[in-house]
Design an enzyme around this catalytic site. Structure first.
Site, PDB file in Angstrom:
ATOM      1  N   ALA A   1       6.226  -2.061  -4.715  1.00  0.00           N
ATOM      2  CA  ALA A   1       5.350  -0.960  -5.115  1.00  0.00           C
ATOM      3  C   ALA A   1       5.145  -0.990  -6.616  1.00  0.00           C
ATOM      4  CB  ALA A   1       5.948   0.384  -4.696  1.00  0.00           C
ATOM      5  N   ASP A   2       4.061  -0.380  -7.039  1.00  0.00           N
ATOM      6  CA  ASP A   2       3.802  -0.226  -8.466  1.00  0.00           C
ATOM      7  C   ASP A   2       3.053   1.081  -8.672  1.00  0.00           C
ATOM      8  OD1 ASP A   2       4.014  -1.631 -11.147  1.00  0.00           O
ATOM      9  OD2 ASP A   2       1.884  -1.127 -11.122  1.00  0.00           O
TER      10      ASP A   2
END
Length: 206
Positions: A85-86
């Site tokens: 994720a970012d």
């Protein structure tokens, strides 16, 4: 296909993402990417010239997942779903990353002060030659921040490992007048969307 032991790899150093996965009962093992290495970070979080915030956060997330997948194969680890994720903050069409120092943190917070910004978190799950990705966007409205508030917050440790220079799970919750979206997404992992992706990869949630 159901995963026999229901465990995933989490390709993230974020303690918030670990806490959120534990909150929904997901068992995971860390598959960490390095921020510092002789050749630089494993995955650069620098935006490309004129890159749209959504394109940026989706690209970086996919690159993190791809690197983690290669690491799993290179280390001959048990094959499991990989979650990466970012999160990024955007205002006026510009990306606000993690501040490098107190001056950058101050500038970011003053820019967000009294205004509405957006927090984008992209999540991808990779497993058995397939990938599933979703990007969640939340709208956040800040109160007007005084210089004293900004100075005190920047003197803490909170702003410096977080996009936009603040963490809603900490003292900066005082800055937030309202949100429209996902509180967990603003923290770094939208749980509703994440559960959907994991279920597609064969992980039972509840």
């Amino acid at each position: 296909m159901k995963i026999w032991n229901q465990k995933i790899y989490l390709a993230s150093k974020s303690s918030r993402r670990r806490e959120l996965l534990r909150q929904i009962g997901v068992d995971f093992e860390l598959l960490l990417l390095r921020d510092q290495a002789p050749r630089g970070p494993d995955v650069s979080e620098a935006a490309l010239p004129h890159e749209h915030p959504v394109a940026y956060v989706e690209r970086v997330t996919l690159e993190k997942a791809a690197f983690a997948f290669d690491t799993m194969q290179w280390r001959k680890l048990p094959v499991r779903p990989i979650l990466a994720a970012d999160t990024t903050v955007t205002i006026d069409g510009q990306i606000l990353g993690k501040p490098a120092d107190r001056a950058q943190a101050r500038d970011m917070l003053l820019r967000l002060s009294g205004r509405t910004h957006h927090v984008l978190t992209s999540v991808v799950v990779v497993y058995q030659g397939q990938s599933w990705q979703i990007t969640q966007t939340s709208e956040v409205v800040f109160q007007t921040l005084s210089e004293n508030m900004v100075r005190a917050y920047c003197a803490s440790t909170e702003p410096y490992d977080k996009a936009g220079g603040y963490g809603i799970q900490g003292v900066a919750a005082l800055f937030v007048k309202c949100i429209n979206g996902s509180h967990s997404g603003i923290m770094g992992l939208p749980l509703y969307e994440t559960a959907q992706l994991l279920q597609q990869a064969g992980i039972d949630i509840l």
